[in-house]
Design a protein around this motif. Sequence first.
Motif, short mmCIF file in Angstrom:
data_model
loop_
_atom_site.label_atom_id
_atom_site.label_comp_id
_atom_site.label_asym_id
_atom_site.label_seq_id
_atom_site.Cartn_x
_atom_site.Cartn_y
_atom_site.Cartn_z
N UNK A 106 0.21 -1.58 0.16
CA UNK A 106 0.13 -0.11 -0.19
C UNK A 106 0.82 1.14 0.32
N UNK A 107 2.02 1.07 0.82
CA UNK A 107 2.73 2.83 0.51
C UNK A 107 3.46 2.92 -0.30
N UNK A 108 3.73 1.27 -1.02
CA UNK A 108 4.02 1.78 -2.45
C UNK A 108 3.12 2.49 -3.88
N UNK A 109 2.07 2.13 -3.59
CA UNK A 109 1.29 2.53 -4.24
C UNK A 109 0.65 4.60 -4.91
N UNK A 110 2.08 5.41 -3.88
CA UNK A 110 2.06 6.26 -3.86
C UNK A 110 3.07 6.91 -3.64
N UNK A 111 4.02 7.84 -4.43
CA UNK A 111 5.29 8.29 -4.33
C UNK A 111 5.64 9.22 -4.18
N UNK A 112 6.75 9.85 -3.37
CA UNK A 112 7.12 11.48 -2.66
C UNK A 112 6.68 12.34 -3.11
N UNK A 113 6.48 12.58 -4.26
CA UNK A 113 5.44 13.71 -4.61
C UNK A 113 3.87 13.51 -5.02
N UNK A 114 3.39 12.57 -4.37
CA UNK A 114 1.90 12.61 -4.43
C UNK A 114 1.08 11.94 -5.38
N UNK A 124 -6.06 8.54 -19.24
CA UNK A 124 -6.86 9.09 -19.51
C UNK A 124 -7.08 10.31 -19.38
N UNK A 125 -6.44 10.99 -18.02
CA UNK A 125 -6.88 12.10 -17.02
C UNK A 125 -6.81 13.62 -18.22
N UNK A 126 -8.22 14.00 -17.62
CA UNK A 126 -7.97 15.81 -18.76
C UNK A 126 -7.48 16.95 -17.99
N UNK A 127 -6.30 17.53 -18.43
CA UNK A 127 -5.50 18.06 -17.79
C UNK A 127 -6.50 19.79 -18.06
N UNK A 128 -6.94 20.17 -16.96
CA UNK A 128 -7.06 20.99 -16.72
C UNK A 128 -6.24 22.70 -17.02
N UNK A 129 -5.88 23.23 -18.11
CA UNK A 129 -5.10 24.84 -18.02
C UNK A 129 -5.40 25.83 -17.26
N UNK A 130 -3.51 25.92 -16.37
CA UNK A 130 -3.84 26.35 -15.29
C UNK A 130 -4.45 27.94 -15.30
N UNK A 131 -4.14 28.88 -16.08
CA UNK A 131 -5.38 29.92 -16.07
C UNK A 131 -6.74 29.54 -15.93
N UNK A 160 1.68 16.98 -6.04
CA UNK A 160 2.54 18.40 -5.96
C UNK A 160 2.17 19.23 -7.26
N UNK A 161 2.16 20.32 -7.40
CA UNK A 161 2.04 20.82 -7.98
C UNK A 161 0.50 21.31 -8.22
N UNK A 162 -0.21 21.17 -7.41
CA UNK A 162 -1.73 21.85 -7.79
C UNK A 162 -2.05 21.48 -6.01
N UNK A 163 -3.33 22.51 -6.17
CA UNK A 163 -3.73 23.89 -4.79
C UNK A 163 -4.38 22.42 -3.80
N UNK A 164 -4.92 23.10 -2.77
CA UNK A 164 -5.28 21.96 -1.79
C UNK A 164 -7.19 21.65 -2.62
N UNK A 165 -7.55 22.99 -2.70
CA UNK A 165 -8.31 22.83 -3.50
C UNK A 165 -8.82 21.82 -4.98
N UNK A 166 -8.04 22.65 -5.71
CA UNK A 166 -7.55 21.53 -6.82
C UNK A 166 -7.21 20.21 -7.16
N UNK A 167 -6.27 19.36 -5.54
CA UNK A 167 -6.76 18.08 -4.75
C UNK A 167 -7.70 17.07 -4.74
#
Length: 326
Positions: A106-114, A124-131, A160-167
């Motif tokens: 289980x601990x190996x399912x997520x890396x140190x960058x989340x 297949x994840x759709x990325x949303x523009x930063x703006x 990493x790279x995303x705010x709390x709201x985005x996460x």
Amino acid sequence: MHVKAFEQLIKKKKLNCNVKFMIEGEEEVGSENLEKFLVDNKSKLSADVILISDTGLSSLDNPTLTVGLRGLSYMEIKLTGPNRDLHSGTYGGTLANPINTLSEIISSLIDEKGKIIIPGFYEDVVEIEKSKRDIIEQKSKFNDQKFRDSLGLSEVKGEEGYSTLERKSIRPTLDVNGIWGGYTDEGSKTVIPSKAFAKISMRLVSNQNWKKISKLFKDYMKKMTPIGMKLKVNEHHGGEPYITDTDSKAYLAASEAYNSVYNKKPFSVKDGGSIPIIAQFEKELGVKTILMGFGLDSDAIHSPNEHFGLSNYYNGIETISNFYKR
């Protein structure tokens, strides 16, 4: 709220449309029988729009209208080692402990960058523009400090790279919901357990298919299981992510209904939760859903002392009434 809004409009003879209520009690266990009911009763359930209030508000003075939900894949794992529980003194150090092993996997399912490291998980994840993300962040007035304080935490953690709201709304997640095995009663009993168990949920975002993700999860867990141990993965339930149309007559009516009660037009947000049946409504009935919620983060949903404020309740009745009028 919906029943009271309906009652109020009937009494005042101001109901402008027919209303059908669907009430079922299996939502938290996957609504196993509801999909079949939909398929068998399409004509009975025909409608122009579906209205659900299982979402929330940013705050009482900053209304939000949910336009997207995350999907869900919910799995249960059983890992078996020796054929019985063993004395940890007699057998300790001679074999793999199922709880230790499952914890390592289980601990190996997520890396140190989340990041979730299951191969193909983000394919297949759709990325949303930063703006666009920045606009949502600004309008939401989300406060990281208040969020931490409400949970009794000094720090937040996630991808990493995303705010709390985005996460908590537009990114996929993987969380252990429960883990157990061995001796868990009061006092001590020195055993190496025969079995270890865990329940894991994955929240999914636009374009991710829960069946595909479930298979990727199963395949990865099998790959990570050491030789000599037996793994069983049970797929409990799941559902697809959902996006609603912000240009529809129903959405505009909902926006005006909020405005009439809160004196402020709501802004569109994506919610982190899942309501799997909504995708089935659209698939089987061809009808879009309006997510008109009134809950707050402080309601402690799925926790002890879950509650719902009276202001939210009364505002909800009035807003729903105004939606029907429009």
